[in-house]
Design a protein around this motif. Structure first.
Motif, PDB file in Angstrom:
ATOM      1  N   LEU A  66      11.589  -4.905   1.691  1.00  0.00           N
ATOM      2  CA  LEU A  66      11.957  -3.498   1.763  1.00  0.00           C
ATOM      3  C   LEU A  66      13.147  -3.204   0.844  1.00  0.00           C
ATOM      4  CD1 LEU A  66      10.818  -1.089   3.183  1.00  0.00           C
ATOM      5  CD2 LEU A  66      12.296  -1.541   5.127  1.00  0.00           C
TER       6      LEU A  66
ATOM      7  N   TYR B  72      13.530   4.598   8.565  1.00  0.00           N
ATOM      8  CA  TYR B  72      12.383   5.493   8.481  1.00  0.00           C
ATOM      9  C   TYR B  72      11.082   4.709   8.358  1.00  0.00           C
ATOM     10  CZ  TYR B  72       9.375   9.374   7.463  1.00  0.00           C
ATOM     11  OH  TYR B  72       8.356  10.292   7.552  1.00  0.00           O
TER      12      TYR B  72
ATOM     13  N   LEU C 168       6.320  -6.247   6.888  1.00  0.00           N
ATOM     14  CA  LEU C 168       7.120  -5.948   5.697  1.00  0.00           C
ATOM     15  C   LEU C 168       8.552  -6.410   5.975  1.00  0.00           C
ATOM     16  CD1 LEU C 168       7.532  -4.480   2.978  1.00  0.00           C
ATOM     17  CD2 LEU C 168       7.665  -2.346   4.239  1.00  0.00           C
TER      18      LEU C 168
ATOM     19  N   CYS D 159      -0.214   6.444  -0.709  1.00  0.00           N
ATOM     20  CA  CYS D 159       0.225   7.782  -0.298  1.00  0.00           C
ATOM     21  C   CYS D 159       1.369   8.304  -1.158  1.00  0.00           C
ATOM     22  CB  CYS D 159       0.670   7.763   1.158  1.00  0.00           C
ATOM     23  SG  CYS D 159      -0.631   7.218   2.276  1.00  0.00           S
ATOM     24  N   HIS D 160       2.122   7.410  -1.754  1.00  0.00           N
ATOM     25  CA  HIS D 160       3.311   7.869  -2.492  1.00  0.00           C
ATOM     26  C   HIS D 160       3.148   7.777  -4.005  1.00  0.00           C
ATOM     27  CE1 HIS D 160       5.814   8.450   1.048  1.00  0.00           C
ATOM     28  NE2 HIS D 160       5.360   7.310   1.530  1.00  0.00           N
TER      29      HIS D 160
ATOM     30  N   ALA E  60      -0.945  13.155   1.663  1.00  0.00           N
ATOM     31  CA  ALA E  60       0.186  13.158   0.745  1.00  0.00           C
ATOM     32  C   ALA E  60       1.473  12.594   1.328  1.00  0.00           C
ATOM     33  CB  ALA E  60       0.427  14.572   0.250  1.00  0.00           C
ATOM     34  N   GLY E  61       1.982  11.568   0.654  1.00  0.00           N
ATOM     35  CA  GLY E  61       3.309  11.073   0.985  1.00  0.00           C
ATOM     36  C   GLY E  61       4.292  11.798   0.096  1.00  0.00           C
TER      37      GLY E  61
ATOM     38  N   THR F 113      14.518   9.533  -3.684  1.00  0.00           N
ATOM     39  CA  THR F 113      14.948   9.621  -2.293  1.00  0.00           C
ATOM     40  C   THR F 113      16.473   9.611  -2.192  1.00  0.00           C
ATOM     41  OG1 THR F 113      14.755   8.710  -0.071  1.00  0.00           O
ATOM     42  CG2 THR F 113      14.796   7.111  -1.862  1.00  0.00           C
TER      43      THR F 113
ATOM     44  N   GLY G 271       0.785  -1.235   0.000  1.00  0.00           N
ATOM     45  CA  GLY G 271       0.000   0.000   0.000  1.00  0.00           C
ATOM     46  C   GLY G 271       0.816   1.285   0.000  1.00  0.00           C
ATOM     47  N   CYS G 272       2.112   1.205  -0.246  1.00  0.00           N
ATOM     48  CA  CYS G 272       2.933   2.430  -0.299  1.00  0.00           C
ATOM     49  C   CYS G 272       2.360   3.400  -1.330  1.00  0.00           C
ATOM     50  CB  CYS G 272       4.377   2.127  -0.687  1.00  0.00           C
ATOM     51  SG  CYS G 272       5.114   0.737   0.166  1.00  0.00           S
TER      52      CYS G 272
ATOM     53  N   PHE H  94      16.585   4.612   4.957  1.00  0.00           N
ATOM     54  CA  PHE H  94      15.283   4.339   4.355  1.00  0.00           C
ATOM     55  C   PHE H  94      14.540   3.314   5.199  1.00  0.00           C
ATOM     56  CE2 PHE H  94      12.749   1.769   1.405  1.00  0.00           C
ATOM     57  CZ  PHE H  94      12.033   2.725   0.701  1.00  0.00           C
TER      58      PHE H  94
ATOM     59  N   ALA I  99       3.247  11.649   9.302  1.00  0.00           N
ATOM     60  CA  ALA I  99       1.924  11.060   9.197  1.00  0.00           C
ATOM     61  C   ALA I  99       1.957   9.621   8.688  1.00  0.00           C
ATOM     62  CB  ALA I  99       1.071  11.913   8.256  1.00  0.00           C
ATOM     63  N   MET I 100       3.125   9.124   8.376  1.00  0.00           N
ATOM     64  CA  MET I 100       3.200   7.778   7.804  1.00  0.00           C
ATOM     65  C   MET I 100       3.088   6.707   8.894  1.00  0.00           C
ATOM     66  SD  MET I 100       6.083   6.256   5.322  1.00  0.00           S
ATOM     67  CE  MET I 100       6.639   4.594   5.612  1.00  0.00           C
ATOM     68  N   PRO I 101       2.286   5.672   8.625  1.00  0.00           N
ATOM     69  CA  PRO I 101       2.191   4.586   9.612  1.00  0.00           C
ATOM     70  C   PRO I 101       3.477   3.745   9.580  1.00  0.00           C
ATOM     71  CG  PRO I 101       0.903   4.043   7.657  1.00  0.00           C
ATOM     72  CD  PRO I 101       1.451   5.423   7.439  1.00  0.00           C
TER      73      PRO I 101
ATOM     74  N   LEU J  26      17.882   9.097   0.653  1.00  0.00           N
ATOM     75  CA  LEU J  26      18.212   8.277   1.814  1.00  0.00           C
ATOM     76  C   LEU J  26      18.986   7.031   1.394  1.00  0.00           C
ATOM     77  CD1 LEU J  26      14.760   8.311   3.684  1.00  0.00           C
ATOM     78  CD2 LEU J  26      16.793   9.659   4.238  1.00  0.00           C
TER      79      LEU J  26
HETATM   80  C1  HEC Z   1      -0.914   6.447   4.920  1.00  0.00           C
HETATM   81  C2  HEC Z   1      -0.003   7.069   3.981  1.00  0.00           C
HETATM   82  C3  HEC Z   1       1.373   6.423   3.752  1.00  0.00           C
HETATM   83  C4  HEC Z   1       1.656   5.123   3.425  1.00  0.00           C
HETATM   84  C5  HEC Z   1       0.687   3.951   3.243  1.00  0.00           C
HETATM   85  C6  HEC Z   1       3.093   5.062   3.248  1.00  0.00           C
HETATM   86  N1  HEC Z   1       3.654   6.292   3.478  1.00  0.00           N
HETATM   87 FE1  HEC Z   1       5.639   6.750   3.385  1.00  0.00          FE
HETATM   88  N2  HEC Z   1       5.223   8.661   3.974  1.00  0.00           N
HETATM   89  C7  HEC Z   1       3.951   9.175   4.180  1.00  0.00           C
HETATM   90  C8  HEC Z   1       4.065  10.574   4.579  1.00  0.00           C
HETATM   91  C9  HEC Z   1       2.880  11.501   4.889  1.00  0.00           C
HETATM   92  C10 HEC Z   1       5.454  10.862   4.596  1.00  0.00           C
HETATM   93  C11 HEC Z   1       6.107  12.188   4.964  1.00  0.00           C
HETATM   94  C12 HEC Z   1       6.167  12.263   6.453  1.00  0.00           C
HETATM   95  C13 HEC Z   1       6.507  13.619   6.948  1.00  0.00           C
HETATM   96  O1  HEC Z   1       7.505  14.198   6.488  1.00  0.00           O
HETATM   97  O2  HEC Z   1       5.753  14.114   7.802  1.00  0.00           O
HETATM   98  C14 HEC Z   1       6.159   9.653   4.204  1.00  0.00           C
HETATM   99  C15 HEC Z   1       7.513   9.544   4.093  1.00  0.00           C
HETATM  100  C16 HEC Z   1       8.190   8.423   3.660  1.00  0.00           C
HETATM  101  C17 HEC Z   1       9.631   8.307   3.536  1.00  0.00           C
HETATM  102  C18 HEC Z   1      10.660   9.383   3.852  1.00  0.00           C
HETATM  103  C19 HEC Z   1      11.086  10.033   2.558  1.00  0.00           C
HETATM  104  C20 HEC Z   1      12.167  11.057   2.751  1.00  0.00           C
HETATM  105  O3  HEC Z   1      12.921  11.232   1.769  1.00  0.00           O
HETATM  106  O4  HEC Z   1      12.246  11.669   3.819  1.00  0.00           O
HETATM  107  C21 HEC Z   1       9.894   7.061   3.072  1.00  0.00           C
HETATM  108  C22 HEC Z   1      11.265   6.464   2.751  1.00  0.00           C
HETATM  109  C23 HEC Z   1       8.620   6.382   2.908  1.00  0.00           C
HETATM  110  N3  HEC Z   1       7.608   7.237   3.284  1.00  0.00           N
HETATM  111  C24 HEC Z   1       8.479   5.090   2.429  1.00  0.00           C
HETATM  112  C25 HEC Z   1       7.281   4.387   2.399  1.00  0.00           C
HETATM  113  C26 HEC Z   1       7.171   2.994   1.999  1.00  0.00           C
HETATM  114  C27 HEC Z   1       8.313   2.126   1.512  1.00  0.00           C
HETATM  115  C28 HEC Z   1       5.855   2.663   2.154  1.00  0.00           C
HETATM  116  C29 HEC Z   1       5.208   1.291   1.949  1.00  0.00           C
HETATM  117  C30 HEC Z   1       5.815   0.197   2.697  1.00  0.00           C
HETATM  118  C31 HEC Z   1       5.145   3.847   2.624  1.00  0.00           C
HETATM  119  N4  HEC Z   1       6.049   4.877   2.756  1.00  0.00           N
HETATM  120  C32 HEC Z   1       3.783   3.907   2.888  1.00  0.00           C
HETATM  121  C33 HEC Z   1       2.765   8.504   4.057  1.00  0.00           C
HETATM  122  C34 HEC Z   1       2.627   7.155   3.792  1.00  0.00           C
END
Ligand code: HEC
Length: 120
Positions: free
Chosen positions: A96, A75, A91, A45-46, A58-59, A65, A41-42, A72, A82-84, A67
């Protein structure tokens, strides 16, 4: 004896072809990563291409990236905003690594200076 050595050389040569230039990048598989990115489900948001999202949840843009993999991973396991969190039970490290390889494999946008239409 001579035959044995020939096999050894052949084997080394063959593995060089198979493992050759991609070894450094091959910690993860981009192909598997694409699947894992969707499965976990990445994309919600992304975006499917790691392009980020304009929705309220918004992701960030992920395709570029900066990182390194360890950061990575840290994180994703324990995100700040806001990311879970995605723990290892959900995972795996190898999924990953695949996701990371997938993101690295995505085409990066050209800088504006390389887009003829934007040159005036
Ligand atoms: C519910 C929404 C959501 C989901 C699902 C989600 N993300 Fe995110 N992610 C975010 C948000 C929002 C941020 C930015 C957080 C902040 O800066 O406040 C983020 C930030 C990140 C970052 C940091 C990027 C940086 O350069 O700083 C990484 C890496 C990342 N996500 C990877 C993933 C991966 C891999 C997955 C799936 C396994 C995933 N995310 C799923 C919302 C989500």
């Amino acid at each position: 004896m001579a035959n044995g050595r020939a096999y050894l050389v052949l084997a080394a040569f063959a593995s060089g072809i198979v493992l050759g230039p991609d070894v450094a990048l091959a910690a993860g598989s981009a192909e598997n990563g694409k699947v894992a990115f969707v499965k976990h489900g990445c994309w919600q948001c992304h975006g499917f291409e790691g392009q980020g999202s304009t929705e309220t949840s918004a992701g960030r843009v992920l395709y570029d990236t900066k990182l390194p993999f360890e950061a990575f991973k840290a994180y994703v396991r324990d995100p700040s905003g806001a990311m879970p969190p995605f723990h290892a039970e959900i995972l795996s490290d190898s999924d990953l690594a695949d996701i990371y390889a997938y993101l690295q494999s995505l085409p990066k946008p050209k800088p504006a200076s390389e887009i003829p239409l934007l040159k005036q």
